[in-house]
Design a protein around this motif. Structure first.
Motif, short mmCIF file in Angstrom:
data_model
loop_
_atom_site.label_atom_id
_atom_site.label_comp_id
_atom_site.label_asym_id
_atom_site.label_seq_id
_atom_site.Cartn_x
_atom_site.Cartn_y
_atom_site.Cartn_z
N LYS A 1 65.46 -11.01 -21.05
CA LYS A 1 64.22 -10.86 -21.82
C LYS A 1 64.19 -9.48 -22.48
CE LYS A 1 62.76 -14.88 -20.41
NZ LYS A 1 63.92 -15.26 -19.65
N ASP A 2 65.37 -8.98 -22.80
CA ASP A 2 65.54 -7.65 -23.38
C ASP A 2 66.66 -7.77 -24.41
OD1 ASP A 2 66.64 -5.07 -23.91
OD2 ASP A 2 65.71 -4.29 -22.09
N PRO A 3 66.34 -7.70 -25.71
CA PRO A 3 67.38 -7.93 -26.73
C PRO A 3 68.55 -6.96 -26.64
CG PRO A 3 65.38 -6.98 -27.71
CD PRO A 3 65.03 -7.37 -26.30
N PHE A 4 68.33 -5.74 -26.16
CA PHE A 4 69.42 -4.78 -26.06
C PHE A 4 70.37 -5.14 -24.92
CE2 PHE A 4 65.83 -2.56 -28.03
CZ PHE A 4 66.44 -2.11 -29.20
N LEU A 5 69.80 -5.51 -23.76
CA LEU A 5 70.67 -5.91 -22.65
C LEU A 5 71.32 -7.26 -22.94
CD1 LEU A 5 68.77 -4.88 -19.39
CD2 LEU A 5 70.69 -3.76 -20.52
N ASP A 6 70.61 -8.16 -23.60
CA ASP A 6 71.21 -9.45 -23.96
C ASP A 6 72.44 -9.24 -24.83
OD1 ASP A 6 69.40 -11.02 -22.59
OD2 ASP A 6 68.06 -11.27 -24.30
N ARG A 7 72.36 -8.25 -25.71
CA ARG A 7 73.51 -7.94 -26.57
C ARG A 7 74.70 -7.47 -25.74
NH1 ARG A 7 71.97 -3.34 -30.45
NH2 ARG A 7 70.29 -4.82 -30.90
N VAL A 8 74.43 -6.68 -24.70
CA VAL A 8 75.49 -6.18 -23.83
C VAL A 8 76.12 -7.32 -23.05
CG1 VAL A 8 75.99 -4.73 -21.84
CG2 VAL A 8 74.48 -3.88 -23.64
N MET B 1 71.64 2.58 -26.11
CA MET B 1 70.91 3.37 -25.12
C MET B 1 71.79 4.53 -24.66
SD MET B 1 69.13 0.50 -22.65
CE MET B 1 70.22 -0.88 -23.00
N SER B 2 71.14 5.49 -24.03
CA SER B 2 71.92 6.56 -23.40
C SER B 2 72.61 6.00 -22.16
CB SER B 2 71.00 7.71 -22.99
OG SER B 2 70.15 7.33 -21.93
N ARG B 3 73.64 6.70 -21.70
CA ARG B 3 74.40 6.23 -20.54
C ARG B 3 73.50 6.06 -19.32
NH1 ARG B 3 77.15 7.72 -16.05
NH2 ARG B 3 79.31 7.00 -15.80
N SER B 4 72.69 7.07 -19.03
CA SER B 4 71.87 7.03 -17.82
C SER B 4 70.78 5.97 -17.92
CB SER B 4 71.25 8.40 -17.55
OG SER B 4 70.47 8.83 -18.66
N ALA B 5 70.13 5.89 -19.08
CA ALA B 5 69.06 4.89 -19.24
C ALA B 5 69.63 3.49 -19.16
CB ALA B 5 68.35 5.10 -20.57
N PHE B 6 70.81 3.27 -19.76
CA PHE B 6 71.43 1.95 -19.73
C PHE B 6 71.79 1.53 -18.31
CE2 PHE B 6 75.59 -0.16 -19.34
CZ PHE B 6 75.22 -1.43 -19.76
N ALA B 7 72.46 2.40 -17.57
CA ALA B 7 72.90 2.05 -16.21
C ALA B 7 71.71 1.71 -15.32
CB ALA B 7 73.70 3.20 -15.61
N GLU B 8 70.63 2.47 -15.45
CA GLU B 8 69.45 2.22 -14.63
C GLU B 8 68.78 0.91 -15.02
OE1 GLU B 8 65.14 4.37 -13.62
OE2 GLU B 8 66.69 5.45 -14.73
N ARG B 9 68.64 0.65 -16.33
CA ARG B 9 67.97 -0.56 -16.77
C ARG B 9 68.81 -1.79 -16.44
NH1 ARG B 9 66.08 -1.53 -22.96
NH2 ARG B 9 65.30 0.60 -22.64
N PHE B 10 70.13 -1.69 -16.61
CA PHE B 10 71.01 -2.83 -16.33
C PHE B 10 70.90 -3.23 -14.86
CE2 PHE B 10 74.82 -5.22 -15.54
CZ PHE B 10 75.11 -5.84 -16.76
N ARG B 11 70.97 -2.27 -13.96
CA ARG B 11 70.90 -2.58 -12.53
C ARG B 11 69.53 -3.16 -12.17
NH1 ARG B 11 73.57 -1.23 -7.87
NH2 ARG B 11 75.01 0.17 -8.95
N ALA B 12 68.47 -2.64 -12.76
CA ALA B 12 67.12 -3.11 -12.43
C ALA B 12 66.91 -4.54 -12.91
CB ALA B 12 66.07 -2.19 -13.06
#
Length: 301
Positions: free
Chosen positions: A192-199, A222-233
């Motif tokens: 439900k997140d177009p940026f993560l869906d793209r990944v 996204m930045s490296r830190s923001a991406f890693a945190e959001r992906f895991r969550a």
């Protein structure tokens, strides 16, 4: 009625890979109950008669193949001859025969732990008039589960053919459900997140690419830190762990198709066959060669 992007639908259908897909005929007398347990994914096709669901099995969206009408947030208690139903096993469901009925029940087990399918589908899918929407698949479903037949030896290739038949019917049910307006707005979206869906889409399209966290973060803007945190969550695991799962699932498909261990290893981006074998064994408990041999020896229950 939500419109589904044909390309997105094709991408989801392309992830379907069943480890088990054995159909069995099941005759029910009036009042007899067929329980569908939690944790057991099944596809049910009503060949004759009708059944009632407890709880009602059409909650959310009902597609009527005869009238081409979609009822959203509707409740349908009955399935009749020609209807199809899928439960991913998230909730216990019981089917009670309204009259003498004949069902085809297909046990489903996905080969891919990281399959997009389980993540983007609702717990149940109901397609009424499936025989009108998908006549070829319905004819296949009706003949998959033969009941009351004497036990016969398993012929060479039967397990593979059963899985292929089950996959075809399941794909047709999902297509009928999605392409005819039952999918929710924005479907399919794993995060439900177009940026993560793209990944996630990029990982599935190119599992053998050298996917560093930095490169994945750039795909998601996204930045490296923001991406890693959001992906895991959102996804529930680290980016590296998800990439490994997708790679091993891809390896299973390649090995099942007859690709060699070395060829599979190279295509999936491993530096050596030994490194690939170690990663594969950590995920499956078997080496690639042993896993492939076990698949060849598997027979329907």
């Amino acid at each position: 009625m939500a419109n589904v992007d044909p390309y997105a639908l094709e991408q989801v259908l392309g992830t379907v890979d069943l480890r088990v897909g054995i159909g069995r005929g099941r005759a029910l007398s009036a009042g007899e109950i067929l329980p569908l347990a939690v944790g057991s994914a099944v596809l049910v096709y009503v060949a004759e008669g009708s059944v009632s669901g407890h709880p009602p099995i059409g909650a959310g969206c009902v597609l009527d193949g005869a009238s081409q009408v979609v009822t959203v947030d509707g409740i349908r208690s009955h399935l009749v001859s020609g209807d199809a139903f899928v439960s991913l096993g998230r909730d216990a469901i019981a089917l009670e025969a309204d009259a003498d009925s004949r069902l085809v029940v297909v046990d489903i087990a996905f080969a891919d732990e990281a399959s997009l399918l389980d993540a983007v589908l609702p717990g149940t899918i109901t397609v009424t008039g499936f025989d009108l929407l998908e006549p070829a698949a319905a004819a296949l479903a009706e003949n998959m589960g033969v009941s009351a037949q004497p036990v016969s030896p398993v012929r060479q290739g039967d397990p593979l053919i059963c899985r292929m038949m089950a996959t075809t019917v399941l794909l047709s049910v999902i297509r009928a459900w999605a392409a005819n307006g039952c999918a929710p707005e924005g479907w399919p979206s794993i995060a439900k997140d177009p940026f993560l869906d793209r990944v996630v889409e990029a990982i599935h399209e190119e599992p053998g690419r050298e996917w560093t966290v930095e490169r994945l973060a750039s795909v998601g803007a996204m930045s490296r830190s923001a991406f890693a945190e959001r992906f895991r969550a959102v996804i529930g695991r680290s980016p590296a762990d998800y990439v490994t799962e997708v790679r091993i699932d891809a390896a299973k498909r390649m090995l099942s198709a007859g690709r060699s261990v070395s060829e599979t290893s190279r295509e999936l981006g491993y530096a050596s066959d030994e490194g690939f074998s170690r990663a594969f064994r950590r995920r499956t408990g078997l080496t690639p060669s042993a896993w492939r041999m076990a698949q060849r020896e598997a027979v329907p229950a």
